[in-house]
Design an enzyme around this catalytic site. Structure first.
Site, PDB file in Angstrom:
ATOM      1  N   TYR A   1       0.839  -1.202   0.000  1.00 20.12           N
ATOM      2  CA  TYR A   1       0.000   0.000   0.000  1.00 20.12           C
ATOM      3  C   TYR A   1       0.870   1.246   0.000  1.00 20.12           C
ATOM      4  O   TYR A   1       1.977   1.232   0.512  1.00 20.12           O
ATOM      5  CB  TYR A   1      -0.816   0.143   1.291  1.00 20.12           C
ATOM      6  CG  TYR A   1      -1.525  -1.029   1.865  1.00 20.12           C
ATOM      7  CD1 TYR A   1      -0.835  -2.033   2.547  1.00 20.12           C
ATOM      8  CD2 TYR A   1      -2.907  -1.110   1.795  1.00 20.12           C
ATOM      9  CE1 TYR A   1      -1.514  -3.091   3.130  1.00 20.12           C
ATOM     10  CE2 TYR A   1      -3.591  -2.170   2.384  1.00 20.12           C
ATOM     11  CZ  TYR A   1      -2.886  -3.151   3.041  1.00 20.12           C
ATOM     12  OH  TYR A   1      -3.556  -4.193   3.618  1.00 20.12           O
TER      13      TYR A   1
ATOM     14  N   ASN B   1      -3.187   0.638   8.796  1.00 20.46           N
ATOM     15  CA  ASN B   1      -4.631   0.440   8.607  1.00 20.46           C
ATOM     16  C   ASN B   1      -5.347   1.294   9.652  1.00 20.46           C
ATOM     17  O   ASN B   1      -4.904   1.388  10.797  1.00 20.46           O
ATOM     18  CB  ASN B   1      -4.985  -1.036   8.784  1.00 20.46           C
ATOM     19  CG  ASN B   1      -4.053  -1.927   7.992  1.00 20.46           C
ATOM     20  OD1 ASN B   1      -2.843  -1.895   8.216  1.00 20.46           O
ATOM     21  ND2 ASN B   1      -4.581  -2.696   7.083  1.00 20.46           N
TER      22      ASN B   1
ATOM     23  N   HIS C   1     -10.244   1.747   3.198  1.00 17.04           N
ATOM     24  CA  HIS C   1      -9.752   2.585   4.301  1.00 17.04           C
ATOM     25  C   HIS C   1     -10.200   4.034   4.155  1.00 17.04           C
ATOM     26  O   HIS C   1      -9.482   4.955   4.545  1.00 17.04           O
ATOM     27  CB  HIS C   1      -8.211   2.525   4.354  1.00 17.04           C
ATOM     28  CG  HIS C   1      -7.682   1.178   4.741  1.00 17.04           C
ATOM     29  ND1 HIS C   1      -6.367   0.809   4.580  1.00 17.04           N
ATOM     30  CD2 HIS C   1      -8.296   0.104   5.289  1.00 17.04           C
ATOM     31  CE1 HIS C   1      -6.206  -0.446   5.015  1.00 17.04           C
ATOM     32  NE2 HIS C   1      -7.355  -0.884   5.445  1.00 17.04           N
TER      33      HIS C   1
HETATM   34  C1  LIG Z   1     -13.420  -5.351   4.254  1.00 17.53           C
HETATM   35  C2  LIG Z   1     -12.756  -4.360   5.144  1.00 17.53           C
HETATM   36  C3  LIG Z   1     -11.550  -4.671   5.760  1.00 17.53           C
HETATM   37  C4  LIG Z   1     -10.925  -3.744   6.570  1.00 17.53           C
HETATM   38  N1  LIG Z   1      -9.781  -4.107   7.242  1.00 17.53           N
HETATM   39  C5  LIG Z   1      -9.242  -3.234   8.141  1.00 17.53           C
HETATM   40  C6  LIG Z   1      -8.157  -3.621   8.966  1.00 17.53           C
HETATM   41  O1  LIG Z   1      -7.679  -4.765   8.920  1.00 17.53           O
HETATM   42  N2  LIG Z   1      -7.663  -2.705   9.842  1.00 17.53           N
HETATM   43  C7  LIG Z   1      -8.163  -1.430   9.929  1.00 17.53           C
HETATM   44  O2  LIG Z   1      -7.667  -0.641  10.717  1.00 17.53           O
HETATM   45  N3  LIG Z   1      -9.200  -1.055   9.169  1.00 17.53           N
HETATM   46  C8  LIG Z   1      -9.763  -1.931   8.310  1.00 17.53           C
HETATM   47  N4  LIG Z   1     -10.861  -1.563   7.599  1.00 17.53           N
HETATM   48  C9  LIG Z   1     -11.371  -0.185   7.752  1.00 17.53           C
HETATM   49  C10 LIG Z   1     -12.149   0.066   9.047  1.00 17.53           C
HETATM   50  O3  LIG Z   1     -13.003  -1.017   9.336  1.00 17.53           O
HETATM   51  C11 LIG Z   1     -12.924   1.361   8.892  1.00 17.53           C
HETATM   52  O4  LIG Z   1     -12.008   2.384   8.642  1.00 17.53           O
HETATM   53  C12 LIG Z   1     -13.745   1.721  10.121  1.00 17.53           C
HETATM   54  O5  LIG Z   1     -14.658   0.700  10.446  1.00 17.53           O
HETATM   55  C13 LIG Z   1     -14.493   3.031   9.894  1.00 17.53           C
HETATM   56  O6  LIG Z   1     -15.216   3.349  11.055  1.00 17.53           O
HETATM   57  P1  LIG Z   1     -16.444   4.346  11.053  1.00 17.53           P
HETATM   58  O7  LIG Z   1     -16.947   4.436  12.454  1.00 17.53           O
HETATM   59  O8  LIG Z   1     -16.065   5.585  10.363  1.00 17.53           O
HETATM   60  O9  LIG Z   1     -17.557   3.698  10.100  1.00 17.53           O
HETATM   61  P2  LIG Z   1     -18.125   2.230   9.923  1.00 17.53           P
HETATM   62  O10 LIG Z   1     -17.256   1.218  10.556  1.00 17.53           O
HETATM   63  O11 LIG Z   1     -18.441   2.095   8.493  1.00 17.53           O
HETATM   64  O12 LIG Z   1     -19.488   2.268  10.753  1.00 17.53           O
HETATM   65  C14 LIG Z   1     -20.594   2.990  10.340  1.00 17.53           C
HETATM   66  C15 LIG Z   1     -21.819   2.392  11.022  1.00 17.53           C
HETATM   67  O13 LIG Z   1     -22.934   3.225  10.773  1.00 17.53           O
HETATM   68  C16 LIG Z   1     -24.058   2.465  10.379  1.00 17.53           C
HETATM   69  N5  LIG Z   1     -24.863   3.335   9.524  1.00 17.53           N
HETATM   70  C17 LIG Z   1     -24.513   3.833   8.306  1.00 17.53           C
HETATM   71  N6  LIG Z   1     -25.510   4.606   7.836  1.00 17.53           N
HETATM   72  C18 LIG Z   1     -26.493   4.610   8.773  1.00 17.53           C
HETATM   73  C19 LIG Z   1     -27.783   5.217   8.851  1.00 17.53           C
HETATM   74  N7  LIG Z   1     -28.231   6.007   7.860  1.00 17.53           N
HETATM   75  N8  LIG Z   1     -28.547   4.980   9.937  1.00 17.53           N
HETATM   76  C20 LIG Z   1     -28.096   4.187  10.946  1.00 17.53           C
HETATM   77  N9  LIG Z   1     -26.884   3.572  10.907  1.00 17.53           N
HETATM   78  C21 LIG Z   1     -26.093   3.797   9.845  1.00 17.53           C
HETATM   79  C22 LIG Z   1     -23.454   1.275   9.651  1.00 17.53           C
HETATM   80  O14 LIG Z   1     -24.337   0.185   9.633  1.00 17.53           O
HETATM   81  C23 LIG Z   1     -22.197   1.007  10.491  1.00 17.53           C
HETATM   82  O15 LIG Z   1     -22.464   0.169  11.576  1.00 17.53           O
HETATM   83  C24 LIG Z   1     -11.508  -2.466   6.768  1.00 17.53           C
HETATM   84  C25 LIG Z   1     -12.722  -2.159   6.173  1.00 17.53           C
HETATM   85  C26 LIG Z   1     -13.362  -3.088   5.370  1.00 17.53           C
HETATM   86  C27 LIG Z   1     -14.682  -2.740   4.757  1.00 17.53           C
END
Ligand SMILES: Cc1cc2nc3c(=O)[nH]c(=O)nc-3n(C[C@H](O)[C@H](O)[C@H](O)COP(=O)(O)OP(=O)(O)OC[C@H]3O[C@@H](n4cnc5c(N)ncnc54)[C@H](O)[C@@H]3O)c2cc1C
Ligand SMILES: *[C@@H]1O[C@H](CO)[C@@H](O)[C@H](O)[C@H]1NC(C)=O
Ligand SMILES: *[C@@H]1O[C@H](CO)[C@@H](O)[C@H](O)[C@H]1NC(C)=O
Ligand SMILES: *[C@@H]1O[C@H](CO)[C@@H](O)[C@H](O)[C@H]1NC(C)=O
Ligand SMILES: *[C@@H]1O[C@H](CO)[C@@H](O)[C@H](O)[C@H]1NC(C)=O
Ligand SMILES: *[C@@H]1O[C@H](CO)[C@@H](O)[C@H](O)[C@H]1NC(C)=O
Ligand SMILES: *[C@@H]1O[C@H](CO)[C@@H](O)[C@H](O)[C@H]1NC(C)=O
Ligand SMILES: *[C@@H]1O[C@H](CO)[C@@H](O)[C@H](O)[C@H]1NC(C)=O
Ligand SMILES: *[C@@H]1O[C@H](CO)[C@@H](O)[C@H](O)[C@H]1NC(C)=O
Ligand SMILES: *[C@@H]1O[C@H](CO)[C@@H](O)[C@H](O)[C@H]1NC(C)=O
Ligand SMILES: *[C@@H]1O[C@H](CO)[C@@H](O)[C@H](O)[C@H]1NC(C)=O
Length: 769
Positions: free
Chosen positions: A628, A746, A708
């Site tokens: 990356y 990550n 990410h």
């Molecule tokens: C396949 C994959 C692998 C990854 N691997 C890694 C890793 O190994 N290490 C790492 O550090 N990061 C990894 N990541 C990235 C990391 O998971 C994300 O950066 C992180 O989860 C982001 O957090 P967040 O709170 O911004 O949003 P999210 O984790 O996306 O959470 C958002 C939440 O809001 C909810 N939501 C959305 N819209 C609404 C709505 N309108 N009403 C009610 N609820 C809603 C969703 O259901 C979700 O539960 C990975 C991501 C993916 C997809």
């Protein structure tokens, strides 16, 4: 034994009809259906039609489903709405399978086999311990002959489908044409068939057994005339939207401070202790779900029933409790100084992340030996990676013991797992929050927009009208809303609330359901929501080495794991299943010709998702390094919505700046220059028929995605130093979207540190509840 579905007497059409079907996406197959759940027997009836056409002829088929609690001995549906002279579809379970048929009745007697319709069962048809489910394609089913001519489903207008239900078994369950007694209950509901159509491409996919991609874009297909008192929903001090890492930390700290908090999550449970039940047969009898077991990570991408992905976001995003942290690889890095530097876009007040990162690691310490016996398993890849890197001047380190040291360093992969199980913010922050009286958790609830009076937010509008007040959850006086719906979900809620660039709000205005929920145009707030999106470009290199156990590329871990490994894990959460696939990580800094320093990260794991090679190779020995580009990326993209309000990248963020690509190419070339020095090591993808430059230049852009995403509501651009949305009085964002630049590793560690700091600032900010 008649189905006494009403005949001429259909007084219910139109405004008097209390029960109206709408669009929903079936989580088992991702298909958008239009239908209704009978509130007494809880049977769901759905239909989905191909598009109406203006030239040629309209299609004569549809797909449909009946999902019934197991107490249902048989159920039937008449899309045309009456028993007589109509297509009737009946089904029941028998010996773990669905038995079904198309019937026809010309009198109120037993309906008999109907010729014409061709029924095909679709893959998510099933019988489990609680439900039976028939998902079907019905061809030659829209128009049929009757004694007096033809009759049709009103595919271009409003219809009143009928359903029939019985708790008395049919006479010969194995026979699709079995006779049965009269239904014990029946009913009708209104359905605007003109809205029950999907795109030709979606229909083609689903009708031939494909899954996924379904969206609910039009909302309820008809207005329901509900009379009677509407109770008003409970008000809260803080409404937190989204149960990912940002939202869980915010909601936990706010409720800890004594605030009355509701966390609203659109998805359902994940880990076993949260109520999750999705597990492979080999875990039956335990409370462990697919989400609990670290070694099932790679199977997230190969499951036939991936209900956890958000179906209205075009990149991978987790829509369940924990968000991305319920389904991710859980690679977990405590942030470096640079991750919160002014150069990275943070206000100076955020530079000292130390106290917040300390709070995070006290709750969730990283581990690079997640197996409960402290041993490392399947470590051949670590050994070879070390042999590759050490001669290039890299040194070995416990990465999280010195987060600021990221140049020429390698170490064991570190994770946010605890006790051999997935933990992240779910088994920590959520666990403490849910135990508090001041914390309310509401799942399976979609927040559509915030409700506001100019700059003052008064509540959030949800899709759950049963809570009263039209689905609006109100705030207490001085209350606040925190959006934590992720880098795609938060921008969409803002657009739907009249906050963002004009072109995005215009798309909302054009939507028949979301448009009317916008505030008046004079109250729109123009902010660069969605701009400056960033994600790490990543490139996979595939190798073989005779010492490597590719672990069958994790292909069978869910359905048919190696028995000894499965047994060991169930016994005490030790062994291969106690970690996700990565085994080793490394970093190196590069100076680009623009003078900027950029970092390369590598992640090494057994197995490979795809191999393209002209070499003969042993698939049992394959392994992958994902390379990356991280800190220092200058390329930016744009995230937004389309006319269907599906969230998507509008401009891809990878290699927009050619220097980003140059630096990553340099890093890959340096890395592979050492391959021949490691005995037995062969790089098979790319092979010797292409150059690294050509390989990178022709890499499928979609595969550059690292999941990410950050930056779509960047601090300083969309939110201020306290995470408050600029131009509002009481709206905040705490999630990946406020992070202005990618961290060096990550991101979920840096995102959680940012959430700790963000919520502390919100609590400290005067004027709140
Ligand atoms: C396949 C994959 C692998 C990854 N691997 C890694 C890793 O190994 N290490 C790492 O550090 N990061 C990894 N990541 C990235 C990391 O998971 C994300 O950066 C992180 O989860 C982001 O957090 P967040 O709170 O911004 O949003 P999210 O984790 O996306 O959470 C958002 C939440 O809001 C909810 N939501 C959305 N819209 C609404 C709505 N309108 N009403 C009610 N609820 C809603 C969703 O259901 C979700 O539960 C990975 C991501 C993916 C997809
Ligand atoms: C059975 O399937 C139904 C429909 O998909 C689902 O709602 C239910 O949770 C399943 N039950 C179990 C025990 O898995
Ligand atoms: C398809 O059906 C719609 C709705 O009934 C109708 O308006 C339209 O004319 C039909 N198209 C053709 C080509 O017959
Ligand atoms: C819950 O919140 C209310 C009002 O915000 C506060 O008065 C009360 O002390 C809190 N209760 C607890 C147990 O924290
Ligand atoms: C599963 O969880 C329930 C409720 O928490 C508990 O009573 C039960 O003992 C657990 N079962 C196993 C096998 O851990
Ligand atoms: C768990 O079981 C395995 C296999 O029997 C054993 O090797 C390991 O030491 C045990 N670990 C713990 C922590 O008890
Ligand atoms: C790799 O494995 C070999 C053989 O088991 C061992 O001798 C060597 O020390 C290991 N190297 C590293 C860097 O772990
Ligand atoms: C609201 O949306 C969620 C997520 O899409 C869904 O699971 C739930 O069933 C919907 N609720 C209602 C009342 O429609
Ligand atoms: C995007 O990022 C650049 C560099 O950090 C910054 O100068 C610019 O103002 C940002 N724009 C937006 C809209 O966030
Ligand atoms: C492939 O590798 C496996 C595991 O190392 C080994 O058992 C097998 O003999 C190899 N096959 C060939 C054809 O070399
Ligand atoms: C690539 O490597 C294979 C196997 O070592 C060899 O047979 C072939 O000649 C090489 N091709 C080129 C273009 O170097």
């Amino acid at each position: 034994m008649l189905l006494r579905l009403a005949l001429g007497a259909l007084p219910l059409i139109g405004s008097a009809l209390a029960q109206t079907g709408g669009a929903y996406v079936d989580p088992d197959n991702g298909i958008t259906f239009f239908g209704y759940q009978d509130p007494v027997h809880l049977v769901q009836y759905g239909f989905s039609f191909p598009p109406l056409v203006s030239t040629g002829s309209n299609s004569t088929e549809f797909i449909g489903e009946i999902v019934a609690p197991i107490a249902t001995s048989w159920a039937g549906v008449s899309p045309g709405g009456a028993m007589l002279n109509n297509l009737l579809l009946v089904a029941w379970p028998n010996a773990g399978k669905i038995v079904r048929s198309a019937r026809f009745a010309t009198d109120y007697v037993q309906p008999t086999a109907m010729t014409g319709p061709v029924l095909t069962d679709l893959p998510s048809t099933k019988v489990n311990s609680t439900h039976w489910k028939w998902v079907y394609r019905c061809q030659n089913c829209v128009t049929w002959a009757t004694a007096s001519g033809t009759s049709s489903i009103p595919i271009g207008g409003f219809g009143v489908p009928a359903w029939a239900w019985s708790n008395i078994a049919v006479d010969t369950p194995s026979d699709p044409q079995s006779t049965f007694q009269e239904h014990t209950d029946f009913g009708f509901y209104g359905l605007d068939y003109s809205q029950a159509h999907v795109s030709a491409a979606q229909y083609q996919l689903w009708s031939t057994g494909g899954t996924g991609g379904g969206t609910v874009t039009t909302g309820p297909t008809s207005t329901t005339t509900t009379t009677g008192p509407t109770q008003s929903a409970t008000p809260y001090d803080y409404i937190v939207v989204g149960g990912g890492p940002g939202g869980l930390i915010a909601a936990d700290r706010l409720s800890e401070a004594g605030k009355k908090v509701i966390l609203i999550e659109r998805g359902g449970p994940s880990l076993g202790f949260t109520g999750g039940t999705y597990q492979p047969t080999w875990l039956k009898g335990t409370n462990l779900t697919k989400f609990d077991v670290p070694g099932l990570f790679e199977s997230m991408f190969t499951d036939s029933n991936p209900f956890w992905w958000c179906k209205d976001v075009t990149v991978f995003a987790g829509c369940l409790l924990g968000g991305g942290t319920a389904i991710n690889g859980a690679l977990y890095w405590l942030p470096s100084y640079d991750d919160f530097s002014t150069k990275a876009g943070w206000p100076a007040a955020w530079n000292n992340h130390g106290p917040y990162t300390a709070k995070l690691s006290a709750r969730l310490p990283p581990t690079d030996a997640p197996s409960t016996d402290g041993k490392r398993y399947l470590e051949q890849v670590s050994n070879i990676t070390a042999q590759l890197l050490a001669p290039q001047g890299y040194s070995s380190l416990t990465i999280n013991s010195n987060p600021d040291y990221k140049d020429h360093v390698y170490g064991y992969s570190a994770f946010s797992f605890l006790n051999g199980k997935r933990a992240g913010p779910i088994a920590t922050y959520y666990k403490t929050a849910i135990a508090r009286k001041n914390f309310t958790y509401k799942q399976y609830t979609n927040v559509l927009n915030v409700v506001r009076n100019g700059p003052t937010i008064t509540g959030v509008k949800t899709n759950d009208t049963s809570i009263g007040g039209n689905g609006i959850i109100p705030l207490n006086p001085k209350g606040r809303v925190i959006l934590s719906a992720g880098s795609y979900g938060t921008p969409r809620i803002l657009f739907r609330s009249g906050i963002g660039p004009t072109d995005m709000i215009s798309l909302v205005q054009n939507d028949p359901v979301a448009g009317p929920l916008l505030p008046p145009a004079s109250q729109f707030i123009n902010l660069p929501v969605g701009y400056n999106a960033s994600d790490n470009p990543s490139i996979n290199l595939v190798f073989t080495h005779p010492s490597v156990d590719a672990y069958d590329n994790w292909a069978n871990v869910f359905t048919n794991p190696r028995p000894a490994d499965a047994a060991q894990y169930i016994k005490n959460q030790s062994g291969i299943f106690a970690a996700a696939s990565p085994r080793m990580n490394f970093w190196r800094a590069y100076s680009g010709r623009d003078g900027n320093v950029r970092y390369m990260q590598g992640t090494a794991r057994p197995g490979a998702a795809s191999v393209t090679t002209s070499y003969p190779y042993n698939a049992s020995n394959i392994w992958t390094i994902t390379v990356y580009l991280s800190t220092g990326i200058t390329s930016r993209g744009r995230v937004g919505i389309d006319a269907a309000l599906t969230a998507r990248p509008l401009v891809n963020p990878w290699f927009v700046d050619p220097i980003d690509k140059e630096v990553l190419l340099q890093g890959i070339n340096d890395l592979v220059a050492g391959v021949n020095n490691v005995p037995g090591l062969t790089m098979i993808t790319p092979d010797n028929t292409t150059t690294i430059t050509n390989y990178v230049n022709t890499y499928d852009p979609a595969n550059l995605n690292s999941n990410h995403w950050v930056g779509t509501c960047s601090i300083g651009q969309v939110v201020d130093v306290n995470t408050q949305v600029i131009g509002t009085n009481n709206l905040f964002v705490i999630d990946a979207s406020i992070v202005p630049s990618l961290p060096v590793g990550n991101p979920h560690g840096a995102i959680m540190s940012a959430a700790e700091q963000g919520v502390a600032r919100v609590l400290a900010l005067a004027g709140g509840p």
